[in-house]
Write an enzyme that holds these catalytic residues in place. Sequence first.
Site, mmCIF file in Angstrom:
data_model
loop_
_atom_site.group_PDB
_atom_site.id
_atom_site.type_symbol
_atom_site.label_atom_id
_atom_site.label_comp_id
_atom_site.label_asym_id
_atom_site.label_seq_id
_atom_site.Cartn_x
_atom_site.Cartn_y
_atom_site.Cartn_z
ATOM 1 N N ASP A 180 -15.058 -23.174 18.953
ATOM 2 C CA ASP A 180 -14.389 -21.891 18.758
ATOM 3 C C ASP A 180 -14.790 -21.263 17.422
ATOM 4 O O ASP A 180 -15.625 -21.810 16.686
ATOM 5 C CB ASP A 180 -12.875 -22.108 18.853
ATOM 6 C CG ASP A 180 -12.153 -20.964 19.528
ATOM 7 O OD1 ASP A 180 -12.616 -19.815 19.403
ATOM 8 O OD2 ASP A 180 -11.125 -21.207 20.179
ATOM 9 N N GLU A 213 -17.541 -17.537 20.991
ATOM 10 C CA GLU A 213 -17.610 -16.508 19.959
ATOM 11 C C GLU A 213 -16.957 -15.193 20.371
ATOM 12 O O GLU A 213 -17.115 -14.178 19.685
ATOM 13 C CB GLU A 213 -19.086 -16.252 19.569
ATOM 14 C CG GLU A 213 -19.865 -17.486 19.204
ATOM 15 C CD GLU A 213 -19.198 -18.314 18.112
ATOM 16 O OE1 GLU A 213 -18.319 -17.790 17.416
ATOM 17 O OE2 GLU A 213 -19.539 -19.499 17.974
ATOM 18 N N TRP A 214 -16.294 -15.170 21.523
ATOM 19 C CA TRP A 214 -15.512 -14.022 21.975
ATOM 20 C C TRP A 214 -16.358 -12.749 22.118
ATOM 21 O O TRP A 214 -15.842 -11.628 22.043
ATOM 22 C CB TRP A 214 -14.319 -13.744 21.056
ATOM 23 C CG TRP A 214 -13.755 -14.924 20.353
ATOM 24 C CD1 TRP A 214 -13.532 -16.162 20.880
ATOM 25 C CD2 TRP A 214 -13.357 -15.005 18.980
ATOM 26 N NE1 TRP A 214 -13.008 -17.003 19.935
ATOM 27 C CE2 TRP A 214 -12.887 -16.320 18.751
ATOM 28 C CE3 TRP A 214 -13.325 -14.100 17.924
ATOM 29 C CZ2 TRP A 214 -12.409 -16.757 17.520
ATOM 30 C CZ3 TRP A 214 -12.845 -14.530 16.688
ATOM 31 C CH2 TRP A 214 -12.402 -15.852 16.496
ATOM 32 N N GLY A 215 -17.671 -12.905 22.271
ATOM 33 C CA GLY A 215 -18.535 -11.744 22.446
ATOM 34 C C GLY A 215 -18.916 -11.051 21.161
ATOM 35 O O GLY A 215 -19.544 -9.984 21.199
ATOM 36 N N ASP A 235 -10.556 -13.314 25.050
ATOM 37 C CA ASP A 235 -9.854 -14.216 25.967
ATOM 38 C C ASP A 235 -9.493 -13.518 27.267
ATOM 39 O O ASP A 235 -9.020 -12.375 27.280
ATOM 40 C CB ASP A 235 -8.561 -14.721 25.342
ATOM 41 C CG ASP A 235 -8.795 -15.686 24.204
ATOM 42 O OD1 ASP A 235 -7.824 -16.027 23.532
ATOM 43 O OD2 ASP A 235 -9.953 -16.090 23.995
#
Length: 552
Positions: A180, A213-215, A235
């Site tokens: 994460d 990396e959540w984009g 998410d």
Amino acid sequence: MPRTRRKARTPRSSCAPRTLPTRAGTALGTVLALLAVSAAWVMGAAPQAGALPNGQALTPPMGWNSWNKFGCNVTEQKVEAVADYLVSSGLAAAGYSFVDIDDCWMAGSRDPGGHLVPDPVKFPDGISGTAAYVHGKGLKLGIYESAGTKTCAGYPGSLGHERTDANSFASWGVDLLKYDNCNDDGTSAQQRDTTMRDALAGSGRAILFSLCEWGVDNVWTWGAGVGNMWRTTGDINDSYGSLLSIFHANVKLAQYAGPGGWNDPDMLEVGNGGMSFTEDRSEFSLWAEMAAPLITGNDLPNSSTATASILGNRDVVAVDQDALGKQGVQVSAAGGLDVLAKPLTGGDVSVALFNENSGAATISTTASAVGLPASSNGYSLDNLWSHVKTTTSGAISATVPGHGTVLFRVSTGSATSTGTTHALVGASSGRCLDAYDNGTAPGTKIEIWGCNGGANQKATLTAAGELRLYAGTQCLDATGGATTAGTKVELWTCNGGTNQQWRLNADGTITGVQSGLCLDVTGGDQPSGNVDGTQLELWNCNGGANQQWRLS
């Protein structure tokens, strides 16, 4: 200032590494990984150019992650129960191999030697004991960490401890690392992820590396050289709006995916209850079409039969896992009516027709538009949810319910389900349409019963739209020609009446020609309605799993 992730909701992805022997085996691990890559070229699943050379994820990873359903309430017992279910349900045999432990698995501080410590209450046998149990089932264990000073939930992060932690993961028998991006030190995600990549490579165990990396930082442009999969969005949550937003972001990135490295639109919410059966099926269809990791995040051991019918559809899984390794591309998207095409090994094309809107709509494309060659024999459309086959001269079209997806495997040549004999299996029950007690007399009740291959469970589809049982002597019949909701379905001598004619629709429903109503398992929207002996009736079409059927 360190960038902090919100704590109320930590990330949900399916990123986690795979492992080999100890440090002394680093060279052997490298050789084995290279051999695996070479073998993949021979088998046709060649890694994409620039892919991480660890031999992992030649097809999108499949499995389960603890976060979406359990959050910080993850325990060894829950993880092992999932491993048991994957094997007993047949999902492991279908390809679901990873059991991934997300955040909150560790103690609040490291030991005096600087090592991570599994929470002794949640994991009394440690991560190594849990890994041994999972491996004993023929499965792989994934674990979670963050490339910051703390995880998203506030536990010790790996920043500055990468080599120590990678060696711990290897020694425990971890097979996947979900990494994460919370509580970082201001350096780039690429730099911090690369440090962990190198630590994993030096651990002596081949570990699948999943970047969460959540984009951010356009991770898809550099992810292939660092990890085996990378989150392309924030998410996911258990809603149609989230599904739609994530689909729009991920579908544009097809050029970056391939064997060894995959765009990850986050874990599946299928079966968590926030979406309808139609929406759950759309999510699974679209993830498969986009060659996404299929990491489910529900309470698997307590899954409904309807949820199992989605996750266990091997024809749809085969689209996701196709060795050619192509992510489906968007052919058209006018008015929220999307057409996606995914080339498959052998020349077939998977075509997804996705209706973003709330009302039913007809979505159309052509064989040439999705990349198929000209064919004088036409094209076969194999509906991967209903298993009904039809032939077309080139048009690919279906009426798709609101928020629904029709998924075809299209090939050159002709094929049809008309004139063929099949059992009809209900999605909500997993049971077969059945003539009560092998009865052949007019008026015999039509019910659901455990599939057993009997003649009373075999229906022949005729060109006239009949469903004939017992080698064609008796027909499925709406009692008395009634057209109201609640009309019972029975067996009757075939007479050509419209109350004996049925349409097998692209969305998996079966409607009466005379009534326009759906063939329905009475009360099948509740578990108590999906037991042996439940009668079939006509009911207003509502998209429920108890109105969905497939040929077997």
